[in-house]
Design an enzyme around this catalytic site. Structure first.
Site, mmCIF file in Angstrom:
data_model
loop_
_atom_site.group_PDB
_atom_site.id
_atom_site.type_symbol
_atom_site.label_atom_id
_atom_site.label_comp_id
_atom_site.label_asym_id
_atom_site.label_seq_id
_atom_site.Cartn_x
_atom_site.Cartn_y
_atom_site.Cartn_z
ATOM 1 N N LYS A 121 0.840 -1.200 0.000
ATOM 2 C CA LYS A 121 0.000 0.000 0.000
ATOM 3 C C LYS A 121 0.877 1.253 0.000
ATOM 4 O O LYS A 121 1.706 1.434 0.879
ATOM 5 C CB LYS A 121 -0.928 -0.018 1.213
ATOM 6 C CG LYS A 121 -1.864 -1.226 1.225
ATOM 7 C CD LYS A 121 -2.659 -1.334 2.515
ATOM 8 C CE LYS A 121 -1.770 -1.603 3.706
ATOM 9 N NZ LYS A 121 -2.537 -1.952 4.927
ATOM 10 N N THR A 174 -8.546 8.642 8.972
ATOM 11 C CA THR A 174 -8.124 7.421 8.287
ATOM 12 C C THR A 174 -7.789 6.301 9.275
ATOM 13 O O THR A 174 -7.118 5.336 8.916
ATOM 14 C CB THR A 174 -6.899 7.705 7.401
ATOM 15 O OG1 THR A 174 -5.862 8.292 8.216
ATOM 16 C CG2 THR A 174 -7.254 8.656 6.265
ATOM 17 N N GLY A 220 -7.867 3.022 11.048
ATOM 18 C CA GLY A 220 -8.398 1.711 10.694
ATOM 19 C C GLY A 220 -8.399 1.376 9.220
ATOM 20 O O GLY A 220 -8.991 0.374 8.820
ATOM 21 N N THR A 221 -7.716 2.188 8.402
ATOM 22 C CA THR A 221 -7.736 1.914 6.960
ATOM 23 C C THR A 221 -7.115 0.557 6.626
ATOM 24 O O THR A 221 -7.627 -0.181 5.786
ATOM 25 C CB THR A 221 -7.011 3.013 6.166
ATOM 26 O OG1 THR A 221 -5.703 3.211 6.730
ATOM 27 C CG2 THR A 221 -7.769 4.315 6.209
ATOM 28 N N GLY A 222 -5.996 0.220 7.280
ATOM 29 C CA GLY A 222 -5.333 -1.038 6.971
ATOM 30 C C GLY A 222 -6.187 -2.246 7.342
ATOM 31 O O GLY A 222 -6.311 -3.191 6.553
ATOM 32 N N CYS A 223 -6.781 -2.210 8.534
ATOM 33 C CA CYS A 223 -7.658 -3.299 8.975
ATOM 34 C C CYS A 223 -8.845 -3.448 8.017
ATOM 35 O O CYS A 223 -9.215 -4.548 7.619
ATOM 36 C CB CYS A 223 -8.184 -3.023 10.380
ATOM 37 S SG CYS A 223 -6.919 -2.682 11.620
#
Length: 266
Positions: free
Chosen positions: A173, A205, A207-210
């Site tokens: 990412k 943003t 929690g974007t990865g989860c």
């Protein structure tokens, strides 16, 4: 088919990341969410102030209970905490015949470290279990012990090096790169594919990865091929970020809007 997706991750009491974000993203993507909790955190939108790792026996029992009763169509793995938990989860998912999305959660949005250095080696040993890993640029640099990528060319080099550690695919990412777009790179042994999207002007943003990894696991669990699953998950997380400012949650990095399609409270 509604796919059954197992999230193995830590809990975020503020609801923006971790297990709570996973449940929301899986549900929004049309899946049925199940969980095995690895850690309890004390956090809000301003940062993490405490972490209590779950007993490894309890973690193993949670995974075993799900496996004994429910067909699992995909697994999403997030925060693991330490080497003992990583090894426990690796054993727990052994033999599962389904996609595994591993999000190497190492540092929280506010900069708090969630995986200490001694556990990074154990995490690297877990990578061959993954159908796809979803690191951001700092996480990829941590896993490789390289400087963080600052260009697309360096992203390609990092993704290829991560492939050499054993996962079947790498979704690197590029949100930390400067510019008006957010470029993600999907690398497999057959080649690379770029997924670009406009960057939304928001600081919400958390929690974007989860969320992204859970959306990807759900799409894979529903039977989409990898490229289409990444495209579907990328469009979902982009829309959730774009709608984040419709929420009013906290005074720090607020969460993305997992249910942006719904506006029922009028």
């Amino acid at each position: 088919m509604i796919p059954n997706i197992l999230s193995i991750a830590g809990s975020d009491p503020s609801g923006g990341a971790g297990i709570q974000a996973d449940i929301k993203a899986i549900s929004a993507m049309g899946g049925y969410a199940m969980t095995a909790i690895t850690a309890l955190t004390v956090q809000n939108t301003r940062g993490v102030t405490g972490v209590s790792l779950c007993d490894t026996g309890l973690i193993a029992d949670q995974i075993a209970a799900i496996r004994a009763d429910i067909h699992i169509h995909a697994v999403k793995i997030g925060m693991l905490g330490d080497a003992a938990i990583i090894e426990t989860v690796t054993r727990g998912i052994d033999g599962l015949d389904c996609p595994v999305v591993l999000d190497p959660v190492m540092v929280a949005k506010g900069g708090d470290r969630l995986l200490q250095e001694p556990a990074v080696k154990a995490l690297c040993a877990m990578l061959p279990c993954a159908t796809v890993i979803t690191p951001n640029l700092p996480e990829a640099a941590d896993l490789l012990d390289w400087p963080e990528a600052t260009t697309r060319a360096e992203m390609v080099a990092h993704a290829r090096a991560l492939l050499d550690l054993g996962p079947r695919a790498v979704l690197l990412k590029g949100g930390h790169l400067p510019g008006d777009t957010s470029p993600d790179l999907l690398a497999t042994r057959e080649g690379e594919t770029w997924f670009d999207a406009p960057r939304s002007p928001t600081s919400n943003t958390h929690g974007t990865g989860c969320t992204y990894a859970s959306a990807l696991a759900t799409a894979l669990g529903a039977g989409l091929p990898l490229n289409r699953a990444v495209d579907r998950a990328k469009r979902y997380i982009g829309a959730a970020i774009a709608a984040a400012d419709r929420l009013r949650v906290g005074s720090g990095h607020g969460p993305v809007n997992h249910f942006y399609q719904m506006d029922t409270l009028k």
